[in-house]
Design an enzyme around this catalytic site. Sequence first.
Site: not given
Length: 286
Positions: A52, A96, A119
Site C-alpha cells: 500500500k 490493517q 476501506d
Amino acid sequence: MYQVLDGKLVSQSVKDRVRVRAAAHNAKGEEITLAVIIVGDDPASRVYVNNKKKACEYVGFRSLEYALPASTTQEELIELIHELNERRDVHGILCQLPVPKHIDDKAVIAAIDPKKDVDAFSEINVGKILIGKYDLLPCTPAGVMELLDYYDIKVEGRNCVVIGRSNIVGKPMAVLLMHANGTVTVTHKKTRHLREVTNKADILVSSVGRAKFVTADMVKEGAVVVDVGMNRDENGKLCGDVVFDEVAPKCSYITPVPGGVGPMTIAMLMQNTLKAFEIQQSDYEG
Ligand code: NAP
C-alpha cells in the site's frame, strides 16, 4: 479459448488515472495523505502495508505509517484514530486487519471517521452501499467490478454466484453485482448442493479462502470465474480458491492468482483515498 482477466494491467490503468488527478492537486500545493496503522508483527500484514505504501508513492500520495506493538491496547489504538480523524492533513485512515485478539476490530472500524474510512468497512459506509448511495466502496469487490467493466463483461441479467458472505468481500460483492442488475445468489457453509448452485453461474466469484476449493465440475461452460482467494498451497506458494489449470479451459474469462484481484484491491484503495480527499476538500470549501 479463455481470456485471463489481467489485474496487473487494469490496476495500473486505475493507478495512472489516480496519479494524474493527484498531480493536479499536488500542483495546487495539496498533499493527499493516507494514514496506515499496523498493530503487531503479522508478516502477511506487513507485506500488504508495504504494498500500500508503494502504491501511494507511485500515485503521488503521502503515506504515514503507524506501526504499533502487539501490546497496544484498544484504547490507545482508538485514541490514535481519533487524533487522525481530527487532522485536516490526513484524508484516509486504514487499520490493517487482523488486529491482535485483545482488540475488537468492530470498535476500531467504528472509530474511523466514515469520510476517511477508505476501506469502506464502517457501518455508515456499508449502509450507504446497501442503498446504492455511496462515495467509498470496499476495495476488493470494487476491484472486481472494475475488472469486469474493463473487459466489457456485462453483469445485467446474468446469474451471478458469490461463494462466501464475509462483511469485507462476499456481502458487498453480492450487493455490487445486484446494483449492476445481476441476479445474485450468495452461498456459504450451510448452502446445500453447492455444485448445483455454482453450475448455474454465468459469473462465479469465489471468496472462500481455501486452496483448490473450486474445481472444474463446479463451473458452467463459458462462465466468467473471479478468484478472490489468497491462500498458500502445500508448498507455501500463493494460490487462489480455484484450481486454475482445470477450470480455465471451461471459462470465457478467469482471473489468475497472483495477478488478478489482489492488485485491483490496492488500486481501488488509491482511488478511494483520492475520492475521500476530494469530498473533504469540498466540505471544507463549504
Ligand atoms: P472469511 O471471512 O473467512 O469468509 C469466508 C467465507 O467463505 C464465509 O462466508 C464462509 O461461510 C464461506 N465458506 C467457507 N467454507 C465454505 C464452503 N465449504 N462452502 C461455501 N462457503 C464456504 O474470508 P474473507 O475475508 O471473505 O476472505 C476470503 C478469501 O479472500 C481469503 O482467501 C482472503 O485472503 C481473500 N481476500 C483476498 C483479497 C484480495 O485482495 N485478493 C482481499 C480480501 C480477502 P460462513 O459464512 O458460513 O462461515
